[in-house]
Design an enzyme around this catalytic site. Structure first.
Site, PDB file in Angstrom:
ATOM      1  N   ARG A  30       0.976  -1.285  -0.081  1.00 40.82           N
ATOM      2  CA  ARG A  30      -0.101   0.116   0.071  1.00 40.82           C
ATOM      3  C   ARG A  30       0.709   1.311  -0.079  1.00 40.82           C
ATOM      4  O   ARG A  30       0.419   2.240   0.470  1.00 40.82           O
ATOM      5  CB  ARG A  30      -0.914   0.135   1.122  1.00 40.82           C
ATOM      6  CG  ARG A  30      -1.889  -1.010   1.209  1.00 40.82           C
ATOM      7  CD  ARG A  30      -2.918  -1.005   0.205  1.00 40.82           C
ATOM      8  NE  ARG A  30      -3.943  -1.847   0.154  1.00 40.82           N
ATOM      9  CZ  ARG A  30      -4.830  -1.999  -0.893  1.00 40.82           C
ATOM     10  NH1 ARG A  30      -4.829  -1.225  -1.763  1.00 40.82           N
ATOM     11  NH2 ARG A  30      -5.961  -2.814  -0.520  1.00 40.82           N
ATOM     12  N   ARG A  47      -9.496   0.640 -12.634  1.00 42.67           N
ATOM     13  CA  ARG A  47      -8.604   1.836 -12.589  1.00 42.67           C
ATOM     14  C   ARG A  47      -8.066   1.988 -14.161  1.00 42.67           C
ATOM     15  O   ARG A  47      -7.842   3.126 -14.806  1.00 42.67           O
ATOM     16  CB  ARG A  47      -7.269   1.854 -12.111  1.00 42.67           C
ATOM     17  CG  ARG A  47      -7.676   2.076 -10.371  1.00 42.67           C
ATOM     18  CD  ARG A  47      -6.311   2.887  -9.670  1.00 42.67           C
ATOM     19  NE  ARG A  47      -5.129   1.829 -10.040  1.00 42.67           N
ATOM     20  CZ  ARG A  47      -4.831   1.158  -8.943  1.00 42.67           C
ATOM     21  NH1 ARG A  47      -5.563   1.064  -7.821  1.00 42.67           N
ATOM     22  NH2 ARG A  47      -3.875   0.333  -9.052  1.00 42.67           N
ATOM     23  N   HIS A  86      -7.755  -2.876  -9.483  1.00 46.82           N
ATOM     24  CA  HIS A  86      -6.694  -2.638 -10.685  1.00 46.82           C
ATOM     25  C   HIS A  86      -7.567  -2.593 -12.015  1.00 46.82           C
ATOM     26  O   HIS A  86      -6.905  -1.659 -12.754  1.00 46.82           O
ATOM     27  CB  HIS A  86      -5.441  -3.539 -10.680  1.00 46.82           C
ATOM     28  CG  HIS A  86      -4.634  -3.271  -9.683  1.00 46.82           C
ATOM     29  ND1 HIS A  86      -3.183  -3.857  -9.590  1.00 46.82           N
ATOM     30  CD2 HIS A  86      -4.745  -2.610  -8.258  1.00 46.82           C
ATOM     31  CE1 HIS A  86      -2.766  -3.301  -8.475  1.00 46.82           C
ATOM     32  NE2 HIS A  86      -3.376  -2.828  -7.696  1.00 46.82           N
ATOM     33  N   GLU A  96      -2.241 -11.894 -19.087  1.00 42.57           N
ATOM     34  CA  GLU A  96      -1.993 -12.610 -17.958  1.00 42.57           C
ATOM     35  C   GLU A  96      -1.083 -13.544 -18.243  1.00 42.57           C
ATOM     36  O   GLU A  96      -1.217 -14.742 -19.190  1.00 42.57           O
ATOM     37  CB  GLU A  96      -3.431 -13.317 -17.465  1.00 42.57           C
ATOM     38  CG  GLU A  96      -4.537 -12.307 -17.272  1.00 42.57           C
ATOM     39  CD  GLU A  96      -5.718 -12.954 -16.596  1.00 42.57           C
ATOM     40  OE1 GLU A  96      -5.673 -13.972 -16.535  1.00 42.57           O
ATOM     41  OE2 GLU A  96      -6.503 -11.887 -16.362  1.00 42.57           O
ATOM     42  N   LYS A 124       2.786   2.236  -5.224  1.00 41.36           N
ATOM     43  CA  LYS A 124       3.714   2.063  -6.274  1.00 41.36           C
ATOM     44  C   LYS A 124       2.922   1.385  -7.569  1.00 41.36           C
ATOM     45  O   LYS A 124       3.014   2.028  -8.615  1.00 41.36           O
ATOM     46  CB  LYS A 124       4.786   0.752  -5.935  1.00 41.36           C
ATOM     47  CG  LYS A 124       3.871  -0.546  -5.491  1.00 41.36           C
ATOM     48  CD  LYS A 124       4.862  -1.513  -5.059  1.00 41.36           C
ATOM     49  CE  LYS A 124       4.367  -2.838  -4.671  1.00 41.36           C
ATOM     50  NZ  LYS A 124       3.551  -2.775  -3.276  1.00 41.36           N
TER      51      LYS A 124
END
Length: 227
Positions: A9, A52, A49, A61, A12
Protein backbone atom coordinates in the site's frame (compact mmCIF):
# COMPACT_ATOMS: atom_id res chain seq x y z
CA UNK A 1 12.80 0.95 -18.52
CA UNK A 2 11.47 2.29 -15.24
CA UNK A 3 11.28 0.26 -12.03
CA UNK A 4 8.89 1.26 -9.24
CA UNK A 5 9.59 -0.31 -5.83
CA UNK A 6 7.73 -0.03 -2.55
CA UNK A 7 6.09 -1.76 0.35
CA UNK A 8 2.47 -2.81 0.79
CA UNK A 9 0.00 0.00 0.00
CA UNK A 10 2.85 2.39 -0.73
CA UNK A 11 1.23 3.63 -3.96
CA UNK A 12 3.66 1.87 -6.31
CA UNK A 13 0.99 0.47 -8.66
CA UNK A 14 -0.78 3.78 -9.15
CA UNK A 15 2.50 5.62 -9.72
CA UNK A 16 3.59 3.03 -12.28
CA UNK A 17 0.24 3.42 -14.02
CA UNK A 18 0.85 7.18 -14.22
CA UNK A 19 4.21 6.53 -15.85
CA UNK A 20 2.63 4.07 -18.28
CA UNK A 21 -0.10 6.54 -19.18
CA UNK A 22 2.63 8.92 -20.27
CA UNK A 23 3.83 6.41 -22.87
CA UNK A 24 0.68 6.85 -24.94
CA UNK A 25 -2.96 5.84 -25.20
CA UNK A 26 -2.60 2.14 -25.91
CA UNK A 27 -0.75 0.28 -23.15
CA UNK A 28 -0.11 -3.45 -22.66
CA UNK A 29 -0.80 -4.45 -19.05
CA UNK A 30 1.12 -7.63 -18.21
CA UNK A 31 -0.50 -9.24 -15.17
CA UNK A 32 1.37 -11.93 -13.25
CA UNK A 33 -1.28 -12.52 -10.56
CA UNK A 34 -3.04 -15.85 -10.28
CA UNK A 35 -6.34 -15.31 -8.54
CA UNK A 36 -8.13 -18.34 -7.18
CA UNK A 37 -11.77 -18.42 -6.00
CA UNK A 38 -11.98 -17.38 -2.37
CA UNK A 39 -8.74 -15.40 -2.51
CA UNK A 40 -10.47 -12.56 -0.62
CA UNK A 41 -8.30 -9.43 -0.55
CA UNK A 42 -6.40 -10.49 -3.66
CA UNK A 43 -9.66 -10.67 -5.64
CA UNK A 44 -10.53 -7.20 -4.37
CA UNK A 45 -7.15 -5.77 -5.36
CA UNK A 46 -7.27 -7.26 -8.85
CA UNK A 47 -10.77 -5.91 -9.34
CA UNK A 48 -9.71 -2.39 -8.28
CA UNK A 49 -6.72 -2.53 -10.60
CA UNK A 50 -8.97 -3.50 -13.50
CA UNK A 51 -11.38 -0.66 -12.72
CA UNK A 52 -8.53 1.87 -12.78
CA UNK A 53 -7.22 0.84 -16.16
CA UNK A 54 -8.44 2.74 -19.24
CA UNK A 55 -10.49 0.77 -21.78
CA UNK A 56 -7.80 1.33 -24.40
CA UNK A 57 -5.30 -0.74 -22.41
CA UNK A 58 -4.76 -4.37 -23.33
CA UNK A 59 -4.27 -7.06 -20.69
CA UNK A 60 -2.07 -10.13 -20.99
CA UNK A 61 -2.08 -12.59 -18.09
CA UNK A 62 1.12 -14.58 -17.69
CA UNK A 63 2.07 -15.80 -14.19
CA UNK A 64 5.41 -17.17 -15.41
CA UNK A 65 7.66 -17.17 -18.49
CA UNK A 66 6.74 -13.54 -19.06
CA UNK A 67 9.34 -12.82 -21.75
CA UNK A 68 8.26 -15.66 -24.00
CA UNK A 69 4.55 -14.98 -23.44
CA UNK A 70 4.84 -11.29 -24.29
CA UNK A 71 7.18 -11.90 -27.22
CA UNK A 72 4.96 -14.56 -28.75
CA UNK A 73 1.80 -12.48 -28.28
CA UNK A 74 2.81 -10.08 -31.06
CA UNK A 75 1.36 -7.19 -29.05
CA UNK A 76 4.54 -5.14 -28.68
CA UNK A 77 4.09 -3.72 -32.18
CA UNK A 78 0.52 -2.69 -31.40
CA UNK A 79 1.01 -0.64 -28.22
CA UNK A 80 2.74 2.53 -27.03
CA UNK A 81 4.23 1.00 -23.90
CA UNK A 82 4.12 -1.85 -21.37
CA UNK A 83 3.48 -2.06 -17.64
CA UNK A 84 4.32 -5.27 -15.77
CA UNK A 85 2.39 -5.79 -12.54
CA UNK A 86 4.24 -7.25 -10.78
CA UNK A 87 7.67 -8.83 -10.27
CA UNK A 88 6.58 -9.61 -6.70
CA UNK A 89 4.06 -12.22 -7.82
CA UNK A 90 6.28 -13.41 -10.65
CA UNK A 91 8.82 -14.36 -7.98
CA UNK A 92 6.27 -16.16 -5.80
CA UNK A 93 4.85 -18.02 -8.82
CA UNK A 94 8.38 -19.13 -9.66
CA UNK A 95 9.02 -20.25 -6.09
CA UNK A 96 5.94 -22.45 -5.87
CA UNK A 97 6.53 -23.91 -9.31
CA UNK A 98 9.58 -25.67 -7.86
CA UNK A 99 9.38 -29.24 -6.58
CA UNK A 100 10.59 -28.11 -3.16
CA UNK A 101 10.06 -24.42 -2.28
CA UNK A 102 12.42 -24.82 0.67
CA UNK A 103 15.30 -25.66 -1.70
CA UNK A 104 16.82 -22.28 -2.49
CA UNK A 105 19.19 -22.93 -5.40
CA UNK A 106 16.65 -24.22 -7.98
CA UNK A 107 14.36 -21.28 -7.18
CA UNK A 108 17.17 -18.75 -7.47
CA UNK A 109 18.33 -20.18 -10.79
CA UNK A 110 14.79 -20.24 -12.20
CA UNK A 111 14.06 -16.68 -11.09
CA UNK A 112 17.33 -15.28 -12.44
CA UNK A 113 16.64 -17.04 -15.75
CA UNK A 114 13.18 -15.43 -15.80
CA UNK A 115 14.57 -11.97 -15.05
CA UNK A 116 17.42 -12.19 -17.57
CA UNK A 117 14.97 -13.23 -20.31
CA UNK A 118 12.75 -10.29 -19.36
CA UNK A 119 15.66 -7.86 -19.47
CA UNK A 120 16.62 -9.10 -22.92
CA UNK A 121 13.08 -8.65 -24.21
CA UNK A 122 12.89 -5.12 -22.78
CA UNK A 123 16.18 -4.15 -24.47
CA UNK A 124 14.87 -5.37 -27.81
CA UNK A 125 11.33 -4.03 -27.42
CA UNK A 126 10.25 -1.10 -29.62
CA UNK A 127 8.33 0.52 -26.74
CA UNK A 128 9.14 1.67 -23.17
CA UNK A 129 8.39 -0.44 -20.08
CA UNK A 130 7.59 0.22 -16.44
CA UNK A 131 7.84 -2.60 -13.89
CA UNK A 132 6.34 -2.82 -10.40
CA UNK A 133 8.00 -4.77 -7.59
CA UNK A 134 7.91 -4.94 -3.81
CA UNK A 135 10.73 -4.15 -1.42
CA UNK A 136 10.66 -6.94 1.15
CA UNK A 137 14.22 -6.72 2.45
CA UNK A 138 13.88 -3.92 5.02
CA UNK A 139 12.87 -6.14 7.95
CA UNK A 140 14.56 -8.95 9.83
CA UNK A 141 15.43 -12.27 8.20
CA UNK A 142 12.47 -14.63 8.39
CA UNK A 143 12.70 -17.86 10.35
CA UNK A 144 10.89 -20.15 7.89
CA UNK A 145 12.82 -21.26 4.81
CA UNK A 146 10.17 -20.51 2.19
CA UNK A 147 9.70 -16.88 3.22
CA UNK A 148 13.44 -16.35 3.63
CA UNK A 149 14.19 -17.84 0.20
CA UNK A 150 11.45 -15.75 -1.38
CA UNK A 151 12.72 -12.47 0.09
CA UNK A 152 16.28 -13.30 -0.91
CA UNK A 153 15.25 -14.20 -4.46
CA UNK A 154 13.09 -11.11 -4.91
CA UNK A 155 15.92 -8.93 -3.60
CA UNK A 156 18.28 -10.34 -6.22
CA UNK A 157 15.65 -9.88 -8.95
CA UNK A 158 15.16 -6.24 -7.92
CA UNK A 159 18.90 -5.63 -8.02
CA UNK A 160 19.23 -7.10 -11.51
CA UNK A 161 16.35 -5.00 -12.81
CA UNK A 162 17.48 -1.81 -11.06
CA UNK A 163 20.97 -2.14 -12.52
CA UNK A 164 19.64 -2.18 -16.08
CA UNK A 165 16.79 0.30 -15.50
CA UNK A 166 16.95 3.87 -16.71
CA UNK A 167 14.81 5.07 -13.82
CA UNK A 168 14.17 3.62 -10.35
CA UNK A 169 11.63 5.01 -7.88
CA UNK A 170 10.96 4.02 -4.29
CA UNK A 171 7.46 4.74 -3.00
CA UNK A 172 6.85 5.91 0.57
CA UNK A 173 3.29 6.77 1.69
CA UNK A 174 2.25 7.47 -1.88
CA UNK A 175 5.23 9.71 -2.59
CA UNK A 176 7.95 8.74 -5.09
CA UNK A 177 11.60 8.99 -4.12
CA UNK A 178 13.93 9.08 -7.11
CA UNK A 179 16.65 6.46 -6.64
CA UNK A 180 18.02 6.51 -10.17
CA UNK A 181 17.19 8.62 -13.19
CA UNK A 182 18.85 8.87 -16.57
CA UNK A 183 19.84 12.37 -17.58
CA UNK A 184 18.89 13.91 -20.89
CA UNK A 185 21.79 15.41 -22.92
CA UNK A 186 20.64 18.87 -21.86
CA UNK A 187 20.59 17.88 -18.18
CA UNK A 188 24.04 16.33 -18.50
CA UNK A 189 25.43 19.54 -20.03
CA UNK A 190 23.86 21.64 -17.25
CA UNK A 191 25.33 19.35 -14.62
CA UNK A 192 28.76 19.60 -16.24
CA UNK A 193 28.54 23.40 -16.27
CA UNK A 194 27.58 23.42 -12.57
CA UNK A 195 30.49 21.12 -11.70
CA UNK A 196 32.90 23.31 -13.66
CA UNK A 197 31.56 26.38 -11.88
CA UNK A 198 32.08 24.75 -8.49
CA UNK A 199 35.57 23.64 -9.50
CA UNK A 200 36.45 27.18 -10.57
CA UNK A 201 35.15 28.64 -7.29
CA UNK A 202 37.10 26.07 -5.29
CA UNK A 203 40.29 26.82 -7.25
CA UNK A 204 39.82 30.57 -6.69
CA UNK A 205 39.34 30.01 -2.96
CA UNK A 206 42.50 27.90 -2.72
CA UNK A 207 44.53 30.53 -4.59
CA UNK A 208 43.16 33.31 -2.38
CA UNK A 209 44.03 31.31 0.76
CA UNK A 210 47.55 30.64 -0.44
CA UNK A 211 48.08 34.32 -1.30
CA UNK A 212 46.71 35.45 2.05
CA UNK A 213 48.62 32.89 4.12
CA UNK A 214 51.91 34.87 4.42
CA UNK A 215 50.03 38.02 5.48
CA UNK A 216 48.11 36.21 8.21
CA UNK A 217 51.30 34.52 9.38
CA UNK A 218 53.02 37.90 9.80
CA UNK A 219 50.00 39.27 11.68
CA UNK A 220 50.03 36.28 14.03
CA UNK A 221 53.77 36.63 14.64
CA UNK A 222 53.35 40.32 15.37
CA UNK A 223 50.60 39.58 17.92
CA UNK A 224 52.78 36.99 19.64
CA UNK A 225 55.64 39.55 19.84
CA UNK A 226 53.32 42.14 21.41
CA UNK A 227 52.30 39.65 24.12
Amino acid sequence: MALVLGGIRSGKSQYAEQIAAGFGEKILYVATAEVWPGAGSMEYRVRKHRERRPESWLTLECPRHVASAVGESGLLDQVDGVILECVTLLASNTLYAQKDPTDYEPFQEALIEEIEALKKLIRQAPVPWVLVSSETGMGISQSDAETRHYCDGLGIANQLLAKSADEVYFMVAGLPLTVKKAETPEEARDQLRRLRGRSHKLHSAVVAYRNAEPVWRHVAEARLTMH
